[in-house]
Scaffold this active site. Structure first.
Site, PDB file in Angstrom:
ATOM      1  N   LYS A 173       0.869  -1.179   0.000  1.00  0.00           N
ATOM      2  CA  LYS A 173       0.000   0.000   0.000  1.00  0.00           C
ATOM      3  C   LYS A 173       0.903   1.225   0.000  1.00  0.00           C
ATOM      4  O   LYS A 173       1.443   1.634   1.030  1.00  0.00           O
ATOM      5  CB  LYS A 173      -0.910   0.052   1.231  1.00  0.00           C
ATOM      6  CG  LYS A 173      -1.971   1.151   1.073  1.00  0.00           C
ATOM      7  CD  LYS A 173      -2.441   1.755   2.367  1.00  0.00           C
ATOM      8  CE  LYS A 173      -1.601   2.856   2.900  1.00  0.00           C
ATOM      9  NZ  LYS A 173      -1.468   4.048   2.038  1.00  0.00           N
ATOM     10  N   GLU A 248      10.160   1.880  10.397  1.00  0.00           N
ATOM     11  CA  GLU A 248      11.174   2.888  10.038  1.00  0.00           C
ATOM     12  C   GLU A 248      10.485   4.232  10.148  1.00  0.00           C
ATOM     13  O   GLU A 248       9.628   4.558   9.315  1.00  0.00           O
ATOM     14  CB  GLU A 248      11.653   2.677   8.590  1.00  0.00           C
ATOM     15  CG  GLU A 248      12.298   1.338   8.325  1.00  0.00           C
ATOM     16  CD  GLU A 248      13.654   1.180   8.976  1.00  0.00           C
ATOM     17  OE1 GLU A 248      14.254   2.189   9.377  1.00  0.00           O
ATOM     18  OE2 GLU A 248      14.100   0.029   9.090  1.00  0.00           O
ATOM     19  N   CYS A 281      13.810  11.568   6.331  1.00  0.00           N
ATOM     20  CA  CYS A 281      13.802  11.179   7.744  1.00  0.00           C
ATOM     21  C   CYS A 281      15.180  11.336   8.366  1.00  0.00           C
ATOM     22  O   CYS A 281      15.305  11.563   9.557  1.00  0.00           O
ATOM     23  CB  CYS A 281      13.335   9.735   7.852  1.00  0.00           C
ATOM     24  SG  CYS A 281      14.217   8.657   6.709  1.00  0.00           S
ATOM     25  N   GLU A 381       9.948  17.046  14.196  1.00  0.00           N
ATOM     26  CA  GLU A 381      10.396  16.791  12.827  1.00  0.00           C
ATOM     27  C   GLU A 381       9.590  17.731  11.919  1.00  0.00           C
ATOM     28  O   GLU A 381       8.370  17.603  11.817  1.00  0.00           O
ATOM     29  CB  GLU A 381      10.113  15.328  12.477  1.00  0.00           C
ATOM     30  CG  GLU A 381      10.677  14.940  11.130  1.00  0.00           C
ATOM     31  CD  GLU A 381      10.303  13.515  10.741  1.00  0.00           C
ATOM     32  OE1 GLU A 381       9.118  13.154  10.864  1.00  0.00           O
ATOM     33  OE2 GLU A 381      11.189  12.781  10.280  1.00  0.00           O
TER      34      GLU A 381
HETATM   35  N1  LIG Z   1      13.047   5.888   8.991  1.00  0.00           N
HETATM   36  C1  LIG Z   1      12.847   5.795   7.695  1.00  0.00           C
HETATM   37  O1  LIG Z   1      13.372   4.909   7.041  1.00  0.00           O
HETATM   38  C2  LIG Z   1      11.958   6.777   6.998  1.00  0.00           C
HETATM   39  C3  LIG Z   1      12.095   6.959   5.634  1.00  0.00           C
HETATM   40  C4  LIG Z   1      11.262   7.844   4.981  1.00  0.00           C
HETATM   41  C5  LIG Z   1      10.283   8.533   5.704  1.00  0.00           C
HETATM   42  N2  LIG Z   1      10.167   8.351   7.027  1.00  0.00           N
HETATM   43  C6  LIG Z   1       9.157   9.124   7.780  1.00  0.00           C
HETATM   44  O2  LIG Z   1       7.940   9.191   7.061  1.00  0.00           O
HETATM   45  C7  LIG Z   1       7.223  10.365   7.410  1.00  0.00           C
HETATM   46  C8  LIG Z   1       6.728  11.074   6.165  1.00  0.00           C
HETATM   47  O3  LIG Z   1       5.948  10.251   5.409  1.00  0.00           O
HETATM   48  P1  LIG Z   1       4.342  10.302   5.432  1.00  0.00           P
HETATM   49  O4  LIG Z   1       3.859  11.675   5.727  1.00  0.00           O
HETATM   50  O5  LIG Z   1       3.894   9.595   4.207  1.00  0.00           O
HETATM   51  O6  LIG Z   1       4.036   9.437   6.728  1.00  0.00           O
HETATM   52  P2  LIG Z   1       2.628   8.883   7.204  1.00  0.00           P
HETATM   53  O7  LIG Z   1       2.931   8.154   8.462  1.00  0.00           O
HETATM   54  O8  LIG Z   1       1.582   9.909   7.232  1.00  0.00           O
HETATM   55  O9  LIG Z   1       2.213   7.854   6.053  1.00  0.00           O
HETATM   56  C9  LIG Z   1       3.038   6.775   5.689  1.00  0.00           C
HETATM   57  C10 LIG Z   1       2.177   5.647   5.198  1.00  0.00           C
HETATM   58  O10 LIG Z   1       1.402   5.158   6.283  1.00  0.00           O
HETATM   59  C11 LIG Z   1       0.038   5.146   5.952  1.00  0.00           C
HETATM   60  N3  LIG Z   1      -0.707   5.385   7.172  1.00  0.00           N
HETATM   61  C12 LIG Z   1      -1.003   6.562   7.762  1.00  0.00           C
HETATM   62  N4  LIG Z   1      -1.725   6.356   8.896  1.00  0.00           N
HETATM   63  C13 LIG Z   1      -1.877   5.013   9.017  1.00  0.00           C
HETATM   64  C14 LIG Z   1      -2.544   4.175   9.946  1.00  0.00           C
HETATM   65  N5  LIG Z   1      -3.189   4.681  11.001  1.00  0.00           N
HETATM   66  N6  LIG Z   1      -2.515   2.841   9.760  1.00  0.00           N
HETATM   67  C15 LIG Z   1      -1.860   2.312   8.699  1.00  0.00           C
HETATM   68  N7  LIG Z   1      -1.229   3.054   7.765  1.00  0.00           N
HETATM   69  C16 LIG Z   1      -1.231   4.393   7.930  1.00  0.00           C
HETATM   70  C17 LIG Z   1      -0.108   6.217   4.898  1.00  0.00           C
HETATM   71  O11 LIG Z   1      -1.264   6.010   4.140  1.00  0.00           O
HETATM   72  C18 LIG Z   1       1.178   6.042   4.111  1.00  0.00           C
HETATM   73  O12 LIG Z   1       1.077   4.973   3.204  1.00  0.00           O
HETATM   74  C19 LIG Z   1       8.210  11.199   8.187  1.00  0.00           C
HETATM   75  O13 LIG Z   1       7.921  11.134   9.562  1.00  0.00           O
HETATM   76  C20 LIG Z   1       9.552  10.548   7.890  1.00  0.00           C
HETATM   77  O14 LIG Z   1      10.523  10.768   8.856  1.00  0.00           O
HETATM   78  C21 LIG Z   1      10.983   7.481   7.685  1.00  0.00           C
END
Ligand SMILES: NC(=O)c1ccc[n+]([C@@H]2O[C@H](COP(=O)([O-])OP(=O)(O)OC[C@H]3O[C@@H](n4cnc5c(N)ncnc54)[C@H](O)[C@@H]3O)[C@@H](O)[C@H]2O)c1
Length: 477
Positions: A173, A248, A281, A381
């Site tokens: 997804k 992650e 991130c 962040e």
């Molecule tokens: N540590 C790493 O490897 C890494 C790498 C890239 C990004 N990130 C983090 O990702 C974030 C940015 O990405 P984003 O805004 O897409 O994050 P997000 O958490 O809003 O969304 C990420 C994914 O999770 C899904 N999601 C959201 N809420 C959910 C829930 N309650 N249950 C299941 N799935 C859910 C979203 O639809 C999307 O596919 C930042 O915090 C960044 O630091 C971490």
């Protein structure tokens, strides 16, 4: 895009069970660039059922065949790299060059990392203390892969490739904000001849398909990259079925610049922080500078930020593009205003769009000096081109500030003193420490301590992440 309103389930592009759709917005223009279907429970169930049915045969498929499939995917990925770069550029605003070289390039880099690490994996090994015993590595089962928008292909490859190589089946997804690259990746797998059900894709939002996958009784593992907020929600949703959850999450990296650091350390640190418009991130968003070099560093960072060009994703060049969405734009603007209100010294940028830009989610490259630990810009962040600078007096103080965050993803150290570099690298609590601007090698483990998550991706660590360990006694008896 051919399949924007379909899902890839059981080897076919299928129509969704409902007519719910979502527009994908090009962040440079604020215009709709594509419309995707959003899945519902029936779509999630169909994809999970297909993955479950395909699991036994795929798990029993010889490794050499699984490798062959991934090599074909890699060839197609390279042949269709321009299409992929265009999709990433439209969905999340990465300028062409960044999209092609770094965003798409990260996918190839990780595919190679997995294929090269595979010979290191001991699928069957005797136990030293009991040589007639065997330790077997086996696939976990059906893996739900939930990914973010900021480095979309990097994240998808880091999950889908090791999951399948290790014999698991998967339901991806992708982020609903940037779903086009994921759709294209599913096309590549289809073209490569992935067996029906081994890889499936359902688009949807977090509360919908995301949480349906997280609590699904037939999903054995969730591999998630995204915000700590969603990581917590997924962990809770997954708890009732006690599935594996690999996370992650976010970061708030410190970049410790000692007085003896290389002359370019500050300028490089600013560029690193603003890379991908600050939406990484592992961005070094808190620059800690030794007091004797502090004023000079603030002046250098100010100049570097003022010289950072901002432009359309469709323009060639090394400029930074827009933020991904209106929500992200508003969040970044809000935090810049909070920084000003809390008394941080604004030395570059500020709220609003860059001069001459009146649409698109463009933010001004911003630097705050004299940031203190009580400020929101120090703790949260931001995920935008916003750097916080603060001084330190001693090595111990620098370490304490670096560790003064719930996150622990990447910290950065700049010093020409080898002993100090090693000492501080050991003392900071993060999964990764980048020193003196030296990047990590292919297959280097990527992951965090503390609230930055519990998983390790890439290379042999990333392959192990998708394996169960089985002990069998009396194997040789
Ligand atoms: N540590 C790493 O490897 C890494 C790498 C890239 C990004 N990130 C983090 O990702 C974030 C940015 O990405 P984003 O805004 O897409 O994050 P997000 O958490 O809003 O969304 C990420 C994914 O999770 C899904 N999601 C959201 N809420 C959910 C829930 N309650 N249950 C299941 N799935 C859910 C979203 O639809 C999307 O596919 C930042 O915090 C960044 O630091 C971490």
């Amino acid at each position: 895009m051919k399949h924007a309103r379909h899902f890839f389930i059981n080897g076919e592009w299928v129509a969704p069970s409902t007519d719910t759709t979502m527009d994908v917005i090009d962040p440079s223009t604020e215009e709709v660039t594509e419309t995707i279907a959003l899945g519902a429970q029936a779509d999630t169930d169909a994809a999970v059922a297909a993955a479950k049915a395909a699991f036994p045969a795929w798990a029993a498929t010889p490794l050499a065949e699984r490798v062959k499939l991934m090599e074909r995917v890699r060839e197609i990925y390279i042949a269709r790299a321009d299409e992929m770069a265009d999709a990433i550029s439209r969905e999340m605003g990465a300028p062409q060059q960044l999209a092609k070289v770094n965003q798409v390039g990260a996918g190839t880099w990780h595919m190679d990392g997995f294929l090269e690490a595979l010979p290191e994996i001991e699928f069957e090994a005797p136990l030293a203390s009991s040589p007639s015993e065997r330790t077997l590595l086996e696939p976990i089962g059906v893996c739900a892969l939930i990914t973010p928008w900021n480095w979309p292909m990097n994240q998808i490859v880091l999950k889908a490739v090791p999951a399948l190589l290790m014999g698991n089946t998967a339901v991806l997804k992708p982020s609903e904000v940037a779903p086009l690259s994921g759709l294209l990746f599913a096309e590549f797998l289809e073209e490569a001849g992935v067996p029906a059900g081994v890889f499936n894709l359902v688009n949807g939002d977090g509360p919908g398909v995301g949480s349906q996958l997280s609590c699904h009784p037939d999903v054995d593992m969730v591999s998630f990259t995204g915000s700590s907020r969603a990581g917590i929600a997924i962990s809770k949703a997954a708890a009732d079925t006690l599935k594996r959850v690999s996370l992650e999450l976010g970061g708030k990296g410190a970049n410790i610049v000692f007085a003896d650091a290389d002359a370019n350390a500050v300028i490089d640190g600013v560029a690193r922080c603003f890379r991908n418009t600050g939406q990484s991130c592992n961005a070094p968003t808190r620059m800690l500078v030794e007091a004797s070099r502090y004023d000079e560093a603030v002046a250098q960072a100010t100049k570097a930020a003022n010289e950072t060009e901002v432009g359309l994703a469709s323009d060639p060049g090394r400029h930074i593009g827009p933020l991904v969405s209106e929500a992200q734009f508003n969040k970044v603007q809000g935090l810049i205003e909070t920084g000003i209100n809390e008394g941080a010294r604004l030395v570059a940028g500020g709220a609003g769009r860059p001069d001459g830009m009146n649409r698109g989610y463009f933010a001004r490259p911003t630097v705050f000096a004299d940031v203190t630990p009580d400020m929101a810009i120090y703790r949260e962040e931001i995920f935008g081109p916003v750097l916080s600078i603060l001084p330190f007096e001693t090595e111990e103080q620098a370490i304490a500030i670096a560790n003064d965050t719930p996150y622990g993803l990447t910290n950065y150290i700049q010093t020409t003193d080898t002993d100090k570099r090693r000492r501080v690298a050991r003392a900071v609590r993060s999964g990764m420490v980048e020193t003196n601007g030296k990047g990590f090698g292919k297959g280097s483990p990527f992951g965090g301590y503390k609230q930055s998550g519990n998983g390790r991706e890439a290379g042999k660590w990333g392959l192990h992440e998708f394996a169960e360990v089985k002990a069998v006694s009396g194997w040789d008896d």
